[in-house]
Design a protein around this motif. Structure first.
Motif, PDB file in Angstrom:
ATOM      1  N   GLY A  54       0.794  -1.231   0.000  1.00 54.54           N
ATOM      2  CA  GLY A  54       0.000   0.000   0.000  1.00 54.54           C
ATOM      3  C   GLY A  54       0.821   1.273   0.000  1.00 54.54           C
ATOM      4  N   SER A  55       2.152   1.152  -0.084  1.00 58.86           N
ATOM      5  CA  SER A  55       3.010   2.340  -0.051  1.00 58.86           C
ATOM      6  C   SER A  55       2.976   3.060  -1.393  1.00 58.86           C
ATOM      7  CB  SER A  55       4.449   1.930   0.292  1.00 58.86           C
ATOM      8  OG  SER A  55       5.003   1.171  -0.759  1.00 58.86           O
ATOM      9  N   PRO A  56       3.385   4.338  -1.412  1.00 62.50           N
ATOM     10  CA  PRO A  56       3.394   5.111  -2.669  1.00 62.50           C
ATOM     11  C   PRO A  56       4.188   4.454  -3.795  1.00 62.50           C
ATOM     12  CG  PRO A  56       3.670   6.584  -0.813  1.00 62.50           C
ATOM     13  CD  PRO A  56       3.716   5.198  -0.254  1.00 62.50           C
ATOM     14  N   MET A  57       5.289   3.762  -3.446  1.00 64.75           N
ATOM     15  CA  MET A  57       6.105   3.142  -4.480  1.00 64.75           C
ATOM     16  C   MET A  57       5.287   2.141  -5.291  1.00 64.75           C
ATOM     17  SD  MET A  57       9.728   1.073  -4.234  1.00 64.75           S
ATOM     18  CE  MET A  57       9.077  -0.437  -3.524  1.00 64.75           C
ATOM     19  N   TYR A  58       4.432   1.374  -4.616  1.00 63.49           N
ATOM     20  CA  TYR A  58       3.619   0.370  -5.312  1.00 63.49           C
ATOM     21  C   TYR A  58       2.404   0.993  -5.988  1.00 63.49           C
ATOM     22  CZ  TYR A  58       6.700  -2.727  -2.822  1.00 63.49           C
ATOM     23  OH  TYR A  58       7.835  -3.340  -2.366  1.00 63.49           O
ATOM     24  N   PHE A  59       1.985   2.128  -5.480  1.00 65.60           N
ATOM     25  CA  PHE A  59       0.930   2.889  -6.151  1.00 65.60           C
ATOM     26  C   PHE A  59       1.425   3.358  -7.523  1.00 65.60           C
ATOM     27  CE2 PHE A  59      -1.096   7.115  -6.888  1.00 65.60           C
ATOM     28  CZ  PHE A  59      -2.405   6.676  -7.065  1.00 65.60           C
ATOM     29  N   PHE A  60       2.673   3.840  -7.548  1.00 64.18           N
ATOM     30  CA  PHE A  60       3.278   4.266  -8.823  1.00 64.18           C
ATOM     31  C   PHE A  60       3.591   3.060  -9.711  1.00 64.18           C
ATOM     32  CE2 PHE A  60       4.930   8.008  -6.192  1.00 64.18           C
ATOM     33  CZ  PHE A  60       3.879   8.822  -6.578  1.00 64.18           C
ATOM     34  N   LEU A  61       4.026   1.947  -9.109  1.00 64.02           N
ATOM     35  CA  LEU A  61       4.318   0.734  -9.873  1.00 64.02           C
ATOM     36  C   LEU A  61       3.051   0.206 -10.544  1.00 64.02           C
ATOM     37  CD1 LEU A  61       6.253  -1.481 -10.775  1.00 64.02           C
ATOM     38  CD2 LEU A  61       5.858  -2.644  -8.582  1.00 64.02           C
ATOM     39  N   ALA A 117      11.104   8.021  -8.973  1.00 61.17           N
ATOM     40  CA  ALA A 117      12.397   8.544  -8.527  1.00 61.17           C
ATOM     41  C   ALA A 117      12.201   9.549  -7.388  1.00 61.17           C
ATOM     42  CB  ALA A 117      13.126   9.203  -9.692  1.00 61.17           C
ATOM     43  N   VAL A 118      11.182  10.393  -7.502  1.00 66.04           N
ATOM     44  CA  VAL A 118      10.859  11.348  -6.434  1.00 66.04           C
ATOM     45  C   VAL A 118      10.513  10.601  -5.153  1.00 66.04           C
ATOM     46  CG1 VAL A 118       9.190  13.094  -5.668  1.00 66.04           C
ATOM     47  CG2 VAL A 118      10.084  13.165  -8.011  1.00 66.04           C
ATOM     48  N   ASP A 119       9.715   9.542  -5.285  1.00 67.34           N
ATOM     49  CA  ASP A 119       9.327   8.731  -4.133  1.00 67.34           C
ATOM     50  C   ASP A 119      10.546   8.136  -3.438  1.00 67.34           C
ATOM     51  OD1 ASP A 119       7.358   6.994  -2.553  1.00 67.34           O
ATOM     52  OD2 ASP A 119       8.586   5.479  -3.558  1.00 67.34           O
ATOM     53  N   ARG A 120      11.492   7.582  -4.209  1.00 68.59           N
ATOM     54  CA  ARG A 120      12.706   7.002  -3.620  1.00 68.59           C
ATOM     55  C   ARG A 120      13.577   8.063  -2.969  1.00 68.59           C
ATOM     56  NH1 ARG A 120      12.018   3.121  -1.460  1.00 68.59           N
ATOM     57  NH2 ARG A 120       9.944   4.016  -1.587  1.00 68.59           N
ATOM     58  N   TYR A 130       8.479  11.449   5.140  1.00 63.54           N
ATOM     59  CA  TYR A 130       8.016  10.681   3.978  1.00 63.54           C
ATOM     60  C   TYR A 130       6.493  10.597   3.897  1.00 63.54           C
ATOM     61  CZ  TYR A 130       7.351   6.795   0.732  1.00 63.54           C
ATOM     62  OH  TYR A 130       6.947   6.015  -0.314  1.00 63.54           O
ATOM     63  N   MET A 131       5.843  10.196   4.967  1.00 68.35           N
ATOM     64  CA  MET A 131       4.392   9.994   4.934  1.00 68.35           C
ATOM     65  C   MET A 131       3.636  11.305   4.766  1.00 68.35           C
ATOM     66  SD  MET A 131       4.237   6.865   4.842  1.00 68.35           S
ATOM     67  CE  MET A 131       2.449   6.823   4.687  1.00 68.35           C
ATOM     68  N   THR A 132       4.253  12.416   5.186  1.00 65.29           N
ATOM     69  CA  THR A 132       3.614  13.731   5.010  1.00 65.29           C
ATOM     70  C   THR A 132       3.737  14.202   3.567  1.00 65.29           C
ATOM     71  OG1 THR A 132       4.180  14.311   7.293  1.00 65.29           O
ATOM     72  CG2 THR A 132       3.548  16.115   5.825  1.00 65.29           C
ATOM     73  N   ILE A 133       4.955  14.088   3.023  1.00 68.16           N
ATOM     74  CA  ILE A 133       5.198  14.556   1.653  1.00 68.16           C
ATOM     75  C   ILE A 133       4.521  13.656   0.627  1.00 68.16           C
ATOM     76  CG2 ILE A 133       6.973  15.023  -0.086  1.00 68.16           C
ATOM     77  CD1 ILE A 133       8.900  15.664   2.225  1.00 68.16           C
ATOM     78  N   MET A 134       4.651  12.336   0.830  1.00 66.20           N
ATOM     79  CA  MET A 134       4.102  11.384  -0.140  1.00 66.20           C
ATOM     80  C   MET A 134       2.785  10.772   0.371  1.00 66.20           C
ATOM     81  SD  MET A 134       6.319  11.735  -2.489  1.00 66.20           S
ATOM     82  CE  MET A 134       5.771  10.497  -3.648  1.00 66.20           C
ATOM     83  N   SER A 135       1.881  11.628   0.774  1.00 69.29           N
ATOM     84  CA  SER A 135       0.573  11.141   1.233  1.00 69.29           C
ATOM     85  C   SER A 135      -0.223  10.595   0.050  1.00 69.29           C
ATOM     86  CB  SER A 135      -0.214  12.273   1.895  1.00 69.29           C
ATOM     87  OG  SER A 135      -0.544  13.269   0.946  1.00 69.29           O
ATOM     88  N   ARG A 136      -1.257   9.821   0.361  1.00 69.18           N
ATOM     89  CA  ARG A 136      -2.064   9.222  -0.716  1.00 69.18           C
ATOM     90  C   ARG A 136      -2.677  10.298  -1.602  1.00 69.18           C
ATOM     91  NH1 ARG A 136      -2.223   3.905  -2.524  1.00 69.18           N
ATOM     92  NH2 ARG A 136      -4.173   3.541  -3.642  1.00 69.18           N
ATOM     93  N   ARG A 137      -3.115  11.387  -0.990  1.00 75.74           N
ATOM     94  CA  ARG A 137      -3.753  12.468  -1.748  1.00 75.74           C
ATOM     95  C   ARG A 137      -2.754  13.117  -2.705  1.00 75.74           C
ATOM     96  NH1 ARG A 137      -4.198  17.917  -1.068  1.00 75.74           N
ATOM     97  NH2 ARG A 137      -6.049  18.918  -1.974  1.00 75.74           N
ATOM     98  N   ILE A 138      -1.550  13.409  -2.214  1.00 77.56           N
ATOM     99  CA  ILE A 138      -0.526  14.042  -3.050  1.00 77.56           C
ATOM    100  C   ILE A 138      -0.120  13.109  -4.193  1.00 77.56           C
ATOM    101  CG2 ILE A 138       1.880  14.835  -3.097  1.00 77.56           C
ATOM    102  CD1 ILE A 138       1.447  15.964  -0.293  1.00 77.56           C
ATOM    103  N   CYS A 139       0.031  11.821  -3.895  1.00 74.78           N
ATOM    104  CA  CYS A 139       0.397  10.843  -4.936  1.00 74.78           C
ATOM    105  C   CYS A 139      -0.679  10.770  -6.013  1.00 74.78           C
ATOM    106  CB  CYS A 139       0.605   9.470  -4.311  1.00 74.78           C
ATOM    107  SG  CYS A 139       2.101   9.345  -3.292  1.00 74.78           S
ATOM    108  N   SER A 140      -1.945  10.808  -5.601  1.00 78.83           N
ATOM    109  CA  SER A 140      -3.046  10.754  -6.569  1.00 78.83           C
ATOM    110  C   SER A 140      -3.044  11.981  -7.468  1.00 78.83           C
ATOM    111  CB  SER A 140      -4.391  10.650  -5.831  1.00 78.83           C
ATOM    112  OG  SER A 140      -4.460   9.464  -5.067  1.00 78.83           O
ATOM    113  N   VAL A 141      -2.757  13.149  -6.870  1.00 75.01           N
ATOM    114  CA  VAL A 141      -2.690  14.383  -7.650  1.00 75.01           C
ATOM    115  C   VAL A 141      -1.534  14.324  -8.643  1.00 75.01           C
ATOM    116  CG1 VAL A 141      -2.221  16.874  -7.523  1.00 75.01           C
ATOM    117  CG2 VAL A 141      -3.809  15.827  -5.896  1.00 75.01           C
ATOM    118  N   LEU A 142      -0.379  13.824  -8.194  1.00 74.57           N
ATOM    119  CA  LEU A 142       0.792  13.719  -9.066  1.00 74.57           C
ATOM    120  C   LEU A 142       0.528  12.788 -10.250  1.00 74.57           C
ATOM    121  CD1 LEU A 142       3.670  13.481  -6.411  1.00 74.57           C
ATOM    122  CD2 LEU A 142       3.150  15.418  -7.903  1.00 74.57           C
TER     123      LEU A 142
END
Length: 312
Positions: A54-61, A117-120, A130-142
């Motif tokens: 459920g982490s951002p890395m797998y969301f992007f993957l 790359a940004v996530d890593r 990490y959890m503040t910058i790469m929140s689910r909402r921010i990842c969805s917007v990106l």
């Protein structure tokens, strides 16, 4: 706007005109495409069903695998069918649709690789935030921005293609429609259009590649301050990402940053990034990622258990 266009369809010359070699093309593309579908759809299903991923890395993957699947689908099925035909034609409209889909999902893959790359970078260099910058909402917007940006890029390609007048030759010396081979058929001076192509597709590929490699150099440099176990895990993940970036970008840069000239090797290089990379990506990410492999094993175990219960 389409100008002075007397051509309603194009003839795709494909990778070869030799009947035996066309059979080899058919088998190769079919196996590669089936492998691409199997690998990427397995990753998509695993990430969607596994709580451990459920982490951002797998969301992007997830979105990378989706773009790989669509990118390959925009080319491979037609090439597979064309390999069985004696003469292959594609209508003007179908050609434009293929140009759009090819650039849309190709550009989306580039943007998703940048987000990974940004996530890593944030995970390794700014772990406390990490959890503040790469929140689910921010990842969805990106990701939404990546989809919109890809659409804008593709619309520019369509705009350039529709402005080209075709009034004579209609044989495309390629196995799919793209702006580069279309420029050779246009009955007008294409110098400005080629400059726009290089400044659009070429610039996106080159600038993105430089940014990605620079970011991974910073990430690898920062690993000195981590524990041995943390270094090992982060290094494994980053190496996977770097391999994918090199495999995808180097052929794209070779094709899209040159003047309007073609080489005999262009079609083979195109094969590499159109069906090779989408097949290799899931292999690279699963073979070097213990979490994905474990999640796949659990998914397969649940499938076997449910099948046993169904037949018992």
């Amino acid at each position: 706007m389409q100008l002075n266009n007397n051509v309603t369809e194009f003839i795709l010359l494909g990778l070869t005109q030799d009947p035996f070699r066309k059979k080899i093309v058919f088998v190769t593309f079919l196996l590669f495409y089936l492998g691409t579908l199997l690998g990427n759809l397995l990753i998509i299903t695993t990430i969607k069903t596994s709580r451990a991923l459920g982490s951002p890395m797998y969301f992007f993957l997830f979105h990378l695998s989706l773009s790989d699947t669509c990118f390959s689908t925009s080319i491979a099925p037609r090439t597979i069918v064309d390999a069985l035909l004696k003469k292959t034609t594609i209508s003007f409209s179908e050609c434009i649709i293929q140009v759009f889909s090819l650039h849309f999902f190709g550009c989306l893959e580039i943007f998703i690789l940048i987000l990974m790359a940004v996530d890593r970078y944030v995970a390794i260099c700014k772990p406390l935030h990490y959890m503040t910058i790469m929140s689910r909402r921010i990842c969805s917007v990106l990701v939404a921005v990546a989809w919109v940006g890809s659409c804008v890029h593709s619309l520019v390609q369509i705009f350039l293609a529709l402005r080209l007048p075709f009034c004579g030759p209609n044989e495309i010396d390629h196995y799919f429609c793209d702006l580069e081979p279309l420029l050779k058929l246009a009955c007008t001076d294409t110098y400005v259009t080629n400059l726009l192509l290089v400044s659009n597709s070429g610039a996106i590929c080159t600038v993105s590649f430089i940014m990605l490699m620079f970011s991974y150099i910073i990430i690898l440099h920062s690993l000195r301050n981590h524990s041995a176990e943390g270094r090992r895990k982060a290094l494994s993940t980053c190496i996977s990402h770097i391999v994918v970036v090199i495999l995808f970008f180097v052929p794209c840069i070779f094709i899209y940053t040159r003047p309007a000239t073609t080489f005999p090797m262009d079609k083979m290089i195109a094969v590499f990034y159109t069906i090779g990379t989408p097949l290799l990506n899931p292999l690279i990410y699963t073979l070097r990622n213990a979490e994905v492999k474990n999640a796949m094993r659990k998914l397969w175990s649940k499938k076997l258990v449910s099948d046993d219960q169904f037949y018992s």
